[in-house]
Motif scaffolding. Structure first.
Motif, mmCIF file in Angstrom:
data_model
loop_
_atom_site.group_PDB
_atom_site.id
_atom_site.type_symbol
_atom_site.label_atom_id
_atom_site.label_comp_id
_atom_site.label_asym_id
_atom_site.label_seq_id
_atom_site.Cartn_x
_atom_site.Cartn_y
_atom_site.Cartn_z
ATOM 1 N N ASN A 211 0.808 -1.231 0.000
ATOM 2 C CA ASN A 211 0.000 0.000 0.000
ATOM 3 C C ASN A 211 0.833 1.269 0.000
ATOM 4 O O ASN A 211 0.460 2.270 -0.587
ATOM 5 N N ASP A 212 1.988 1.221 0.706
ATOM 6 C CA ASP A 212 2.829 2.409 0.745
ATOM 7 C C ASP A 212 3.964 2.317 -0.289
ATOM 8 O O ASP A 212 4.936 3.050 -0.221
ATOM 9 N N GLY A 213 3.843 1.422 -1.240
ATOM 10 C CA GLY A 213 4.868 1.278 -2.284
ATOM 11 C C GLY A 213 4.636 2.247 -3.447
ATOM 12 O O GLY A 213 3.707 3.066 -3.427
ATOM 13 N N PHE A 214 5.459 2.110 -4.499
ATOM 14 C CA PHE A 214 5.473 3.058 -5.608
ATOM 15 C C PHE A 214 4.500 2.656 -6.725
ATOM 16 O O PHE A 214 4.189 3.441 -7.607
ATOM 17 N N TYR A 215 3.995 1.414 -6.693
ATOM 18 C CA TYR A 215 3.218 0.928 -7.835
ATOM 19 C C TYR A 215 1.948 1.762 -8.120
ATOM 20 O O TYR A 215 1.655 2.035 -9.296
ATOM 21 N N PRO A 216 1.207 2.201 -7.076
ATOM 22 C CA PRO A 216 0.028 3.028 -7.376
ATOM 23 C C PRO A 216 0.379 4.260 -8.223
ATOM 24 O O PRO A 216 -0.381 4.644 -9.127
ATOM 25 N N PHE A 217 1.552 4.871 -7.980
ATOM 26 C CA PHE A 217 1.966 6.015 -8.809
ATOM 27 C C PHE A 217 2.175 5.575 -10.261
ATOM 28 O O PHE A 217 1.774 6.265 -11.205
ATOM 29 N N ILE A 218 2.806 4.417 -10.447
ATOM 30 C CA ILE A 218 3.084 3.918 -11.806
ATOM 31 C C ILE A 218 1.778 3.746 -12.583
ATOM 32 O O ILE A 218 1.671 4.119 -13.753
ATOM 33 N N VAL A 219 0.775 3.215 -11.889
ATOM 34 C CA VAL A 219 -0.521 2.989 -12.553
ATOM 35 C C VAL A 219 -1.190 4.331 -12.839
ATOM 36 O O VAL A 219 -1.605 4.614 -13.965
ATOM 37 N N TYR B 224 14.997 -0.826 -22.166
ATOM 38 C CA TYR B 224 13.714 -1.027 -21.472
ATOM 39 C C TYR B 224 13.772 -0.403 -20.068
ATOM 40 O O TYR B 224 12.886 0.368 -19.670
ATOM 41 N N ARG B 225 14.863 -0.689 -19.344
ATOM 42 C CA ARG B 225 14.991 -0.138 -17.987
ATOM 43 C C ARG B 225 15.101 1.369 -18.018
ATOM 44 O O ARG B 225 14.494 2.080 -17.219
ATOM 45 N N GLN B 226 15.867 1.863 -19.020
ATOM 46 C CA GLN B 226 16.039 3.317 -19.100
ATOM 47 C C GLN B 226 14.711 4.009 -19.432
ATOM 48 O O GLN B 226 14.379 5.053 -18.880
ATOM 49 N N SER B 227 13.954 3.417 -20.349
ATOM 50 C CA SER B 227 12.665 4.025 -20.726
ATOM 51 C C SER B 227 11.724 4.088 -19.532
ATOM 52 O O SER B 227 11.032 5.088 -19.311
ATOM 53 N N LEU B 228 11.699 3.014 -18.749
ATOM 54 C CA LEU B 228 10.828 3.002 -17.567
ATOM 55 C C LEU B 228 11.219 4.114 -16.603
ATOM 56 O O LEU B 228 10.384 4.887 -16.125
ATOM 57 N N SER B 229 12.515 4.169 -16.365
ATOM 58 C CA SER B 229 13.020 5.126 -15.401
ATOM 59 C C SER B 229 12.776 6.566 -15.875
ATOM 60 O O SER B 229 12.250 7.407 -15.132
ATOM 61 N N THR B 230 13.099 6.835 -17.150
ATOM 62 C CA THR B 230 12.923 8.196 -17.681
ATOM 63 C C THR B 230 11.452 8.596 -17.650
ATOM 64 O O THR B 230 11.100 9.713 -17.271
ATOM 65 N N THR B 231 10.578 7.657 -18.027
ATOM 66 C CA THR B 231 9.143 7.982 -18.040
ATOM 67 C C THR B 231 8.658 8.311 -16.631
ATOM 68 O O THR B 231 7.923 9.276 -16.418
ATOM 69 N N ALA B 232 9.071 7.496 -15.656
ATOM 70 C CA ALA B 232 8.623 7.733 -14.276
ATOM 71 C C ALA B 232 9.142 9.083 -13.761
ATOM 72 O O ALA B 232 8.424 9.810 -13.061
ATOM 73 N N ILE B 233 10.382 9.429 -14.140
ATOM 74 C CA ILE B 233 10.935 10.721 -13.701
ATOM 75 C C ILE B 233 10.130 11.864 -14.341
ATOM 76 O O ILE B 233 9.677 12.788 -13.659
ATOM 77 N N GLU B 234 9.920 11.758 -15.664
ATOM 78 C CA GLU B 234 9.176 12.816 -16.383
ATOM 79 C C GLU B 234 7.777 13.028 -15.805
ATOM 80 O O GLU B 234 7.249 14.119 -15.804
ATOM 81 N N GLY C 41 6.926 12.737 -12.733
ATOM 82 C CA GLY C 41 6.946 13.275 -11.371
ATOM 83 C C GLY C 41 7.138 12.248 -10.272
ATOM 84 O O GLY C 41 6.843 12.532 -9.105
ATOM 85 N N GLY C 42 7.622 11.068 -10.614
ATOM 86 C CA GLY C 42 7.846 10.046 -9.580
ATOM 87 C C GLY C 42 8.949 10.466 -8.613
ATOM 88 O O GLY C 42 9.886 11.155 -9.010
ATOM 89 N N ASN C 43 8.827 10.038 -7.348
ATOM 90 C CA ASN C 43 9.863 10.431 -6.386
ATOM 91 C C ASN C 43 11.064 9.482 -6.469
ATOM 92 O O ASN C 43 10.952 8.349 -6.931
ATOM 93 N N LYS C 44 12.207 9.994 -5.985
ATOM 94 C CA LYS C 44 13.490 9.300 -6.156
ATOM 95 C C LYS C 44 13.477 7.901 -5.524
ATOM 96 O O LYS C 44 13.874 6.925 -6.150
ATOM 97 N N THR C 45 12.963 7.826 -4.298
ATOM 98 C CA THR C 45 12.971 6.526 -3.609
ATOM 99 C C THR C 45 12.104 5.522 -4.357
ATOM 100 O O THR C 45 12.463 4.353 -4.514
ATOM 101 N N GLY C 46 10.958 5.998 -4.820
ATOM 102 C CA GLY C 46 10.050 5.106 -5.551
ATOM 103 C C GLY C 46 10.700 4.611 -6.834
ATOM 104 O O GLY C 46 10.621 3.414 -7.163
ATOM 105 N N ILE C 47 11.337 5.516 -7.551
ATOM 106 C CA ILE C 47 11.969 5.128 -8.823
ATOM 107 C C ILE C 47 13.089 4.127 -8.567
ATOM 108 O O ILE C 47 13.236 3.149 -9.299
ATOM 109 N N GLU C 48 13.822 4.337 -7.476
ATOM 110 C CA GLU C 48 14.885 3.377 -7.147
ATOM 111 C C GLU C 48 14.309 1.987 -6.870
ATOM 112 O O GLU C 48 14.837 0.975 -7.315
ATOM 113 N N SER C 49 13.177 1.957 -6.149
ATOM 114 C CA SER C 49 12.589 0.640 -5.834
ATOM 115 C C SER C 49 12.087 -0.029 -7.115
ATOM 116 O O SER C 49 12.196 -1.246 -7.283
#
Ligand SMILES: C[S@@+](CC[C@H](N)C(=O)[O-])C[C@H]1O[C@@H](n2cnc3c(N)ncnc32)[C@H](O)[C@@H]1O
Length: 295
Positions: free
Chosen positions: A9-17, A217-227, A229-237
């Motif tokens: 519940n307190d993880g990053f996945y809800p932001f990704i969705v 693939y990993r870079q695209s995921l990461s760049t998209t999440a950053i663009e 507005g994802g937070n740093k800790t979430g993106i790292e996880s």
């Protein structure tokens, strides 16, 4: 067994969705069309039975699709391995009113011995989980799905796939730094209980340099999440999870594996300009074949 913080519940996945990093909106549009085709063949009195494998705490794709047919009725069963996602889906997530039966089971969605009631389903859905399986595990899953689907039912998979012309990289059996942490989705004795056809995947040695497509693939995921507005800790996880556990088959492999158990397969790349459009698609397996439309 995988109970990861990313999917709590307190993880990053809800932001990704929510920010559509994994093209859930495109999956809703495409999946809605599949439901439409199926509902045309059914009388309105009969509820459509839906099984959602690795449903998560917010089964948004299937819920939105069911909501868009307010005159029809659905019976929904979800399975998830993470107890807090099960609790969230049972007690917090609001299913649309036309879903007149909801069951959420805690268990391994890949091993029907532990979690599956003996029913047949009109629709079996798996969103963003198939890419953790090896071809052998996916083949086992396909043999179970073919048994559990009604004759005119459909298996819908919204997932990550590596490009067809790129080599397959096999998922390790366990965490590289902790051999006690297994990544296997099925016990070896379950897999050995069925005979595997030989899938000639273009596979590279796991010890070889990582293929370009996986780095991209990993870079695209990461760049998209950053663009978005994802937070740093979430993106790292997220990066850590992807790096350790994402070893997707290709759509071509999906064809081979599901056709080997008697399915007809249709696949669709989402018509998306998104940089992840190259990696995310919908694959549909049915006993009679279906028509996927361009969006
Ligand atoms: C990426 S999320 C997908 C959630 C949802 N299906 C979607 O499309 O967004 C992965 C979910 O799969 C669950 N999961 C991972 N491995 C599983 C397994 N072997 N059996 C059941 N659930 C699993 C996790 O707990 C998590 O809730």
């Amino acid at each position: 067994m995988r109970r990861e913080k990313l999917f709590s519940n307190d993880g990053f996945y809800p932001f990704i969705v929510e920010s559509n990093v994994l093209l859930h909106r495109e999956a809703i549009d495409c999946g809605r069309h599949m439901f439409e085709l199926l509902l045309k063949k059914r009388t309105p009195e009969r509820p459509l039975t839906v099984l959602d494998l690795a449903c998560g705490g917010e089964p948004i794709v299937i819920a939105k699709i069911m909501e868009s047919f307010p005159d029809r009725c659905f019976h929904y069963t979800g399975i998830d391995i993470n107890p807090d996602q099960v609790e969230q889906a049972r007690s917090v997530f609001e299913f649309p009113k036309n879903v007149t039966e909801v069951r959420i089971n805690e268990g391994n969605a890949w091993d029907f011995r532990t979690a599956e009631p003996a029913l047949k389903y009109d629709v079996i859905f798996m969103g963003m989980n198939l890419h953790h399986g090896t071809p052998e595990e996916i083949h086992y899953l396909a043999t179970r799905i073919v048994e559990l689907l009604e004759d005119d039912g459909v298996f819908i998979n919204h997932d990550c796939f590596r490009p067809d012309d790129q080599p397959y990289l096999r998922r390790p059996d366990s965490h590289p730094e902790n051999p006690d942490e297994s990544f296997q989705l099925l016990d070896k004795d379950v897999l050995s209980s069925i005979t595997e056809p030989s899938f000639t995947l273009d596979e590279v040695d796991s010890a070889a340099t990582e293929p370009d497509w996986r780095i991209r693939y990993r870079q695209s995921l990461s760049t998209t999440a950053i663009e978005r507005g994802g937070n740093k800790t979430g993106i790292e996880s997220m990066n850590q999870h992807v790096n350790l556990r994402d070893y997707p088959i290709s759509l071509q492999d999906f064809h081979k594996i599901f056709e080997s158990v008697g399915f007809k397969v249709n696949t669709q790349r989402y018509n998306s300009q998104d940089s992840l459009g190259e990696f995310i698609a919908m694959a549909v397996a049915s006993k009679h074949g279906v028509e996927l439309t361009a969006q």
